[in-house]
Design a protein around this motif. Structure first.
Motif, PDB file in Angstrom:
ATOM      1  N   LEU A  52       0.828  -1.373   0.193  1.00 54.88           N
ATOM      2  CA  LEU A  52       0.093  -0.034   0.117  1.00 54.88           C
ATOM      3  C   LEU A  52       0.757   1.378  -0.092  1.00 54.88           C
ATOM      4  O   LEU A  52       1.366   1.419   0.979  1.00 54.88           O
ATOM      5  N   VAL A  53       0.920   1.867  -1.014  1.00 53.41           N
ATOM      6  CA  VAL A  53       1.968   3.111  -1.446  1.00 53.41           C
ATOM      7  C   VAL A  53       1.253   4.373  -0.907  1.00 53.41           C
ATOM      8  O   VAL A  53       1.922   5.452  -0.860  1.00 53.41           O
ATOM      9  N   ASP A  54      -0.028   4.380  -1.125  1.00 58.49           N
ATOM     10  CA  ASP A  54      -1.010   5.594  -0.601  1.00 58.49           C
ATOM     11  C   ASP A  54      -2.428   4.697  -0.407  1.00 58.49           C
ATOM     12  O   ASP A  54      -2.580   3.605  -0.878  1.00 58.49           O
ATOM     13  N   PRO A  55      -3.228   5.561   0.025  1.00 57.32           N
ATOM     14  CA  PRO A  55      -4.639   5.199   0.447  1.00 57.32           C
ATOM     15  C   PRO A  55      -5.318   4.514  -0.962  1.00 57.32           C
ATOM     16  O   PRO A  55      -6.359   3.595  -0.539  1.00 57.32           O
ATOM     17  N   GLN A  56      -4.796   4.822  -2.178  1.00 56.75           N
ATOM     18  CA  GLN A  56      -5.873   4.425  -3.011  1.00 56.75           C
ATOM     19  C   GLN A  56      -4.897   3.451  -3.885  1.00 56.75           C
ATOM     20  O   GLN A  56      -5.406   3.072  -4.937  1.00 56.75           O
ATOM     21  N   THR A  57      -3.790   3.157  -3.611  1.00 61.40           N
ATOM     22  CA  THR A  57      -2.782   2.569  -4.461  1.00 61.40           C
ATOM     23  C   THR A  57      -1.970   1.273  -3.862  1.00 61.40           C
ATOM     24  O   THR A  57      -1.315   1.494  -2.922  1.00 61.40           O
ATOM     25  N   LEU A  58      -2.037  -0.026  -4.661  1.00 65.60           N
ATOM     26  CA  LEU A  58      -1.177  -0.922  -4.364  1.00 65.60           C
ATOM     27  C   LEU A  58      -0.284  -1.125  -5.550  1.00 65.60           C
ATOM     28  O   LEU A  58      -0.720  -1.130  -6.616  1.00 65.60           O
ATOM     29  N   LYS A  59       1.031  -1.232  -5.099  1.00 65.11           N
ATOM     30  CA  LYS A  59       2.175  -1.716  -6.216  1.00 65.11           C
ATOM     31  C   LYS A  59       2.799  -3.148  -5.773  1.00 65.11           C
ATOM     32  O   LYS A  59       2.642  -3.426  -4.687  1.00 65.11           O
ATOM     33  N   VAL A  60       3.092  -3.642  -6.867  1.00 68.60           N
ATOM     34  CA  VAL A  60       3.508  -5.123  -6.776  1.00 68.60           C
ATOM     35  C   VAL A  60       4.747  -5.124  -5.806  1.00 68.60           C
ATOM     36  O   VAL A  60       5.542  -4.051  -5.893  1.00 68.60           O
ATOM     37  N   GLY A  61       4.843  -5.993  -5.246  1.00 70.65           N
ATOM     38  CA  GLY A  61       6.320  -6.229  -4.124  1.00 70.65           C
ATOM     39  C   GLY A  61       6.729  -7.538  -4.670  1.00 70.65           C
ATOM     40  O   GLY A  61       6.547  -7.915  -5.644  1.00 70.65           O
ATOM     41  N   PRO A  62       7.456  -8.314  -3.599  1.00 76.25           N
ATOM     42  CA  PRO A  62       8.146  -9.597  -3.959  1.00 76.25           C
ATOM     43  C   PRO A  62       7.005 -10.440  -4.435  1.00 76.25           C
ATOM     44  O   PRO A  62       5.738 -10.473  -3.722  1.00 76.25           O
ATOM     45  N   TYR A  63       7.470 -11.367  -5.445  1.00 75.95           N
ATOM     46  CA  TYR A  63       6.375 -12.480  -5.843  1.00 75.95           C
ATOM     47  C   TYR A  63       7.086 -13.554  -6.625  1.00 75.95           C
ATOM     48  O   TYR A  63       8.246 -13.332  -6.985  1.00 75.95           O
ATOM     49  N   GLN A  64       6.252 -14.533  -6.819  1.00 72.72           N
ATOM     50  CA  GLN A  64       6.657 -15.742  -7.718  1.00 72.72           C
ATOM     51  C   GLN A  64       5.643 -16.041  -8.658  1.00 72.72           C
ATOM     52  O   GLN A  64       4.224 -16.074  -8.305  1.00 72.72           O
ATOM     53  N   GLY A  65       5.990 -16.551  -9.731  1.00 70.32           N
ATOM     54  CA  GLY A  65       4.910 -16.722 -10.756  1.00 70.32           C
ATOM     55  C   GLY A  65       5.180 -15.729 -11.968  1.00 70.32           C
ATOM     56  O   GLY A  65       6.018 -15.194 -12.107  1.00 70.32           O
TER      57      GLY A  65
END
Length: 155
Positions: A52-65
């Protein structure tokens, strides 16, 4: 008697606990969790965190796939619902979710868990996508609640 799923969660949970013990970097913790869960379950085709980078926005973090969505707004989708409601979301048929964000056409089921810091602030979600319908149940919920807390050392 434990099921195969419970046994797998038990092994992966213990492995994650050992690997992240003493680790104070959130990215290292999240990366380890994603890697271990992704490789433990054959129907998990995407395991990752959205920050959650601001109240309206999610940014991808570590992932697999495969590639995930880079940005998700919190006003729609299963991840957005997790943020808005501050509770776990289980969707065992994402085709029935009106505002589902289809980052991958392979996703049939999804579970999303809120990640809280030590003060109770929500700072990320753990998102797991499955290629199977009805993939997630109470066993997944209980184990993933435990595992998701291992990410929350230090946002």
């Amino acid at each position: 008697m434990s099921t195969g799923k419970e046994a797998t969660y038990g092994k992966v949970s213990r492995a994650i606990e050992l690997m992240v013990e003493g680790e104070n970097d959130a990215v290292a913790r999240m990366s380890t969790i994603c890697c271990e869960l992704y490789h433990a379950f054959t129907d998990f085709h995407w395991v990752g965190f959205y920050r959650l980078v601001d109240p309206q926005t999610l940014k991808v973090g570590p992932y697999q796939g495969g590639h995930g969505c880079l940005t998700i707004t919190t006003d729609r989708g299963v991840c957005g619902a997790c943020i808005r409601e501050r509770k776990v979301q289980i969707e065992n048929d994402v085709s029935k979710v009106k505002d589902h964000i289809a980052c991958s056409p392979e996703t049939k089921s999804e579970i999303v868990l809120p990640i809280l810091d030590s003060s109770g602030a929500l700072w990320a979600v753990l998102d797991i996508d499955s290629t199977e319908l009805n993939a997630f149940d109470e066993t997944d919920l209980q184990w993933l609640l435990h595992i998701s807390k291992l990410a929350a050392c230090c946002p």
